[in-house]
Design a protein around this motif. Structure first.
Motif, PDB file in Angstrom:
ATOM      1  N   GLU A 450      98.209 -30.558  61.878  1.00 50.51           N
ATOM      2  CA  GLU A 450      99.171 -31.473  61.260  1.00 50.51           C
ATOM      3  C   GLU A 450     100.485 -30.720  61.110  1.00 50.51           C
ATOM      4  OE1 GLU A 450      97.719 -34.703  58.548  1.00 50.51           O
ATOM      5  OE2 GLU A 450      98.792 -33.479  57.093  1.00 50.51           O
ATOM      6  N   TRP A 451     101.573 -31.389  61.446  1.00 46.33           N
ATOM      7  CA  TRP A 451     102.886 -30.751  61.463  1.00 46.33           C
ATOM      8  C   TRP A 451     103.451 -30.671  60.052  1.00 46.33           C
ATOM      9  CZ3 TRP A 451     105.704 -27.789  64.397  1.00 46.33           C
ATOM     10  CH2 TRP A 451     107.080 -27.683  64.188  1.00 46.33           C
ATOM     11  N   TYR A 453     106.800 -30.082  58.321  1.00 45.59           N
ATOM     12  CA  TYR A 453     108.231 -30.006  58.646  1.00 45.59           C
ATOM     13  C   TYR A 453     108.966 -29.002  57.774  1.00 45.59           C
ATOM     14  CZ  TYR A 453     109.578 -32.663  54.458  1.00 45.59           C
ATOM     15  OH  TYR A 453     109.800 -33.067  53.170  1.00 45.59           O
ATOM     16  N   GLN A 456     108.176 -25.863  59.672  1.00 42.05           N
ATOM     17  CA  GLN A 456     108.332 -26.014  61.121  1.00 42.05           C
ATOM     18  C   GLN A 456     107.175 -25.365  61.881  1.00 42.05           C
ATOM     19  OE1 GLN A 456     111.129 -27.801  62.816  1.00 42.05           O
ATOM     20  NE2 GLN A 456     110.860 -28.577  60.743  1.00 42.05           N
ATOM     21  N   THR A 457     105.976 -25.489  61.326  1.00 39.89           N
ATOM     22  CA  THR A 457     104.768 -24.978  61.981  1.00 39.89           C
ATOM     23  C   THR A 457     103.643 -25.992  61.807  1.00 39.89           C
ATOM     24  OG1 THR A 457     104.071 -23.817  59.966  1.00 39.89           O
ATOM     25  CG2 THR A 457     105.373 -22.562  61.585  1.00 39.89           C
ATOM     26  N   TYR A 458     102.599 -25.830  62.628  1.00 39.32           N
ATOM     27  CA  TYR A 458     101.418 -26.665  62.494  1.00 39.32           C
ATOM     28  C   TYR A 458     100.468 -26.075  61.449  1.00 39.32           C
ATOM     29  CZ  TYR A 458     102.416 -29.507  66.633  1.00 39.32           C
ATOM     30  OH  TYR A 458     102.960 -30.388  67.518  1.00 39.32           O
ATOM     31  N   ASP A 681     104.944 -35.782  60.579  1.00 37.98           N
ATOM     32  CA  ASP A 681     103.767 -35.472  61.395  1.00 37.98           C
ATOM     33  C   ASP A 681     103.545 -36.535  62.465  1.00 37.98           C
ATOM     34  OD1 ASP A 681     101.164 -34.126  62.018  1.00 37.98           O
ATOM     35  OD2 ASP A 681     100.384 -36.039  61.273  1.00 37.98           O
ATOM     36  N   MET A 684     105.971 -36.078  65.224  1.00 29.25           N
ATOM     37  CA  MET A 684     105.547 -34.997  66.110  1.00 29.25           C
ATOM     38  C   MET A 684     104.399 -35.450  67.014  1.00 29.25           C
ATOM     39  SD  MET A 684     106.195 -32.004  67.162  1.00 29.25           S
ATOM     40  CE  MET A 684     107.360 -31.469  65.901  1.00 29.25           C
ATOM     41  N   GLU A 688     104.046 -35.300  71.074  1.00 27.36           N
ATOM     42  CA  GLU A 688     102.899 -34.722  71.779  1.00 27.36           C
ATOM     43  C   GLU A 688     102.358 -35.699  72.815  1.00 27.36           C
ATOM     44  OE1 GLU A 688     100.104 -33.664  68.741  1.00 27.36           O
ATOM     45  OE2 GLU A 688     101.600 -32.542  67.623  1.00 27.36           O
TER      46      GLU A 688
END
Length: 739
Positions: A450-451, A453, A456-458, A681, A684, A688
């Motif tokens: 899950e992103w 924000y 700025q990482t999963y 999320d 993002m 994907e």
């Protein structure tokens, strides 16, 4: 209670953390916990170390003592005063597991002292006066410490650390390799500090044991429980042979390491003789654990019938959970209940009083006394036991592990088999009568990132998606909806006739082709006869002109669909059923490949994904029955559901792939306080899917969707303000998208 900390992230969760801490800590320890929070806030390393400390403090107090909470914060603060600030979070994250292994406060304090000694002795000093560079071995040491303490005493850990520093402090790279357990001398010193019966010393005797008693001639291989990269490093067997731990310690109750090897070998021999594999796909994780427990008990019952002397070893090695010790308020008690059940079956002198436990123990023995039992007999018993005893707390992320680890039992990998699906097949399993009455009967979860924000990482493996076949009701209900919109269906049919592809399209003026174009050929002949240059393009070729589209219709089935729509007398869910029924009928007429699925969520740990129609199914009565049974409940964790839909859609062999999301609101869930988190999320997830070649489009039924839907889908969306027009607009929107 007021806490002096300026981080907004900390203050947002502070009240909940203090509420949990009040249940575990004394008044003095609670004050020290608050003091620890303020200390970590004051060190100025951001909110993350403070948040991790607040999360792990409860586990530390639960497994050791509340008085150890502040020393942990103080140790983290001391680390921050060195060049090793990056090690603070790994240090705090490892402490929950460390505290489970060092339950005595003095032992945990000894570990904290070792960490500080590691900081002092391995941080690098360039000018010789004070440390200026971080220790290359500290973070690897902290990451391996929970595993090391599963095999070494605290004294053994100290001696292992001393050796590494003494031999490698002059070479930073070698120091990092040593504390990562990557170097040969690191593993050798670790083995030297372990005590017990080594498999290498007993291998010949065990070979004779398995051959004489079990008629098994299989190779025995050692593995290290500490270095094994499996998440469940229990004994196991496969086609290569039997795998046992490389060492077992002699126990205080008189059971030697050799007895433990005999117990593990006997248990696996019983599985090889009496266990028949069963399908795992249609069983939830909790059901699988229960089935494994009953099957392990069945195997040991049969073993003890043949060799009664095994009972002494099994009982001595099997833990004895204390009844009611796991209260189910903060932890999942599934393992605790099942270990009590297993103990009650093994030990006739147990003192458990739970009526459900006693009933199923009695039912187990009634089955076994009939003789000629099979794995299928206890499979049903395990499912029924979980259905009877399941509680809401079973889904909690914190699991009660105390007195639940049965070390001599294997990992049951040979109990399960799985459906083999190729890329062209969609999940489709017809439910049995038992499954239709068992709402928790799902495939094992599939985990998705899950992103986040803010960083700025999963967040890796954050959302757990459980998929299952949707229950079914009367398919005639959907046929009734189609008759209700018969006039609209005729209009759509006329549009479909214009869109239906022809199998072949003629292409004229080709030098090479499959047939002669007579008009052009005659004209070229005339040109030739009259002395002009003839046109050589006298052939006709054809190209295939079929639509080659795969579509997944993803339906939001959250609680808000139950709301009524104006004065229509219908709910939003009923209108969605009408619209999707018409859309599915239209897609079927076009001949496009499509699937239908629904989703809702109850925190990140339970995202439910329902298969309503698979790509391989036609628009038939089974599919209509599932569509008729659609219900509304829970929340909308859209990103995880979109990723799971893409998991199936990306394997379809189509030129164009479309994910059509139908929702009535913005992404939300009860465990998410930041409204923007799930929106980001989902955005993002759309990116994907785009990278996978999947075009995503949203049909939004929320009049206020302009505030967020563009943030997720860009310009790939439509908002239907007049909800009663949904059955009319949805098929037309689809046709416009797929021209």
């Amino acid at each position: 209670m007021d806490v002096n900390c300026s981080y907004q992230e900390v203050r947002a969760v502070l009240a909940d953390c203090l509420d949990e801490a009040e249940e575990l800590l004394s008044e003095k320890s609670l004050a020290e916990f608050v003091e620890g929070i303020e200390l970590l806030c004051m060190m100025g390393r951001g909110a993350e170390p403070v948040l991790v400390y607040m999360e792990e403090a409860a586990e530390i107090a639960r497994h050791t003592s509340g008085k150890m909470v502040y020393p942990v914060a103080k140790t983290a603060y001391q680390i921050s005063r060195s060049p090793n600030a990056a090690a603070i979070v790994p240090f705090l994250q490892s402490l929950a597991e460390i505290s489970r292994r060092l339950e005595e406060p003095k032992l945990l304090q000894g570990y904290l002292d070792i960490v500080l000694e590691m900081v002092e002795r391995t941080s690098i000093s360039i000018h010789g006066s004070h440390a200026t560079m971080a220790s290359p071995g500290l973070i690897p040491f902290l990451e391996k410490a929970p595993v090391l303490l599963g095999e070494l005493t605290i004294g053994g850990l100290k001696r292992w650390m001393d050796y590494g520093i003494a031999q490698h402090s002059h070479h930073p790279d070698h120091l990092a390799e040593f504390f990562s357990l990557e170097s040969a001398d690191s593993r050798a010193v670790m083995q030297r500090e372990r005590h017990g019966t080594l498999l290498v010393d007993m291998e010949r005797r065990l070979d004779l044991f398995e051959l004489a008693l079990w008629k098994i001639d299989a190779s025995i291989y050692p593995y290290s429980r500490m270095l094994d990269d499996r998440s469940d490093p229990r004994p196991y067997y496969d086609d290569k042979g039997i795998f046992l731990p490389d060492v077992y310690d002699d126990l205080d109750n008189g059971i030697s390491g050799m007895d433990q090897y005999r117990a593990a070998l006997a248990h696996m021999a019983g599985h090889r003789r009496w266990t028949a594999p069963v399908f795992a796909d249609n069983r939830s994780p909790m059901q699988r654990i229960a089935i494994e427990t009953f099957e392990d008990s069945r195997i040991e019952y049969l073993l003890m019938q043949e060799y009664p002397g095994l009972r002494r070893i099994f009982q001595a090695l099997h833990p004895v959970p204390v009844e009611d010790e796991c209260d189910g308020k903060h932890e999942s008690c599934v393992r605790h209940r099942l270990t009590m059940l297993s103990r009650a079956i093994l030990d006739p002198d147990h003192d458990y009083r739970n009526p459900d436990l006693l009933e199923f123990v009695q039912r187990f023995f009634e089955i076994m006394e009939k003789g000629d039992t099979t794995t299928m007999d206890v499979e049903l018993l395990g499912i029924q036991y979980m259905a009877r005893t399941r509680t809401q707390a079973d889904a909690l992320p914190n699991v009660w592990f105390k007195d639940t680890e049965i070390s001599y039992r294997d990992d049951n990998r040979n109990l399960w088999q799985f459906y083999e699906l190729d890329d062209d097949e969609d999940f489709h399993v017809e439910p049995t009568e038992l499954e239709e009455t068992e709402p928790d009967d799902t495939l094992p979860p599939r985990h998705y990132p899950e992103w986040d924000y803010t960083t700025q990482t999963y967040r890796p493996d954050w959302a757990s998606v459980y998929e299952t076949l949707h229950p079914s009701e009367d398919a005639a209900y959907i046929d009734g909806l189609l008759r209700k919109h018969d006039r609209l269906a005729k209009q759509i049919k006329r549009m479909l006739d214009l869109l239906k592809p022809q199998n072949y399209q003629r292409i004229r003026y080709q030098e090479e082709g499959t047939e002669l174009d007579l008009d052009i050929a005659i004209r070229s002949l005339i040109d030739y006869k009259t002395g002009h240059n003839p046109d050589p393009r006298i052939n006709i070729s054809h190209k295939h002109n079929d639509r080659n589209i795969a579509v997944t219709i993803l339906l939001d089935l959250s609680e808000s669909l139950a709301q009524p729509v104006g004065n229509t007398g219908q709910t939003l869910l009923e209108l969605e059923q009408e619209a999707v029924s018409l859309l599915a009928w239209a897609i079927e007429q076009l001949g496009d490949s499509f699937s239908i699925a629904g989703f809702h969520s109850n925190t990140r740990h339970e995202v439910r994904y329902y298969h309503i129609k698979g790509f391989s199914e036609g628009w038939n009565m089974d599919v209509k029955g599932r569509l008729a049974a659609m219900g509304a409940g829970y929340s909308t964790r859209m990103g995880a559901a979109m990723r799971h839909a893409a998991h199936y859609l990306e394997h379809q062999k189509s030129d164009k792939k479309l994910l059509l999301v139908i929702t009535d609101g913005e992404p939300a869930d009860i465990d998410v306080r930041d409204e923007k988190h799930l929106i980001e999320d989902s955005r993002m997830a759309v990116r994907e899917l785009d990278q996978l070649g999947i075009y995503s489009y949203c049909i939004n039924l929320d009049p206020k969707a302009d505030e967020y839907v563009a943030d997720i889908f860009g310009n790939q969306y439509s908002i239907i303000d007049k909800l009663e027009s949904l059955p009319e607009k949805l098929p037309k929107l689809f046709l416009a998208l797929t021209k």
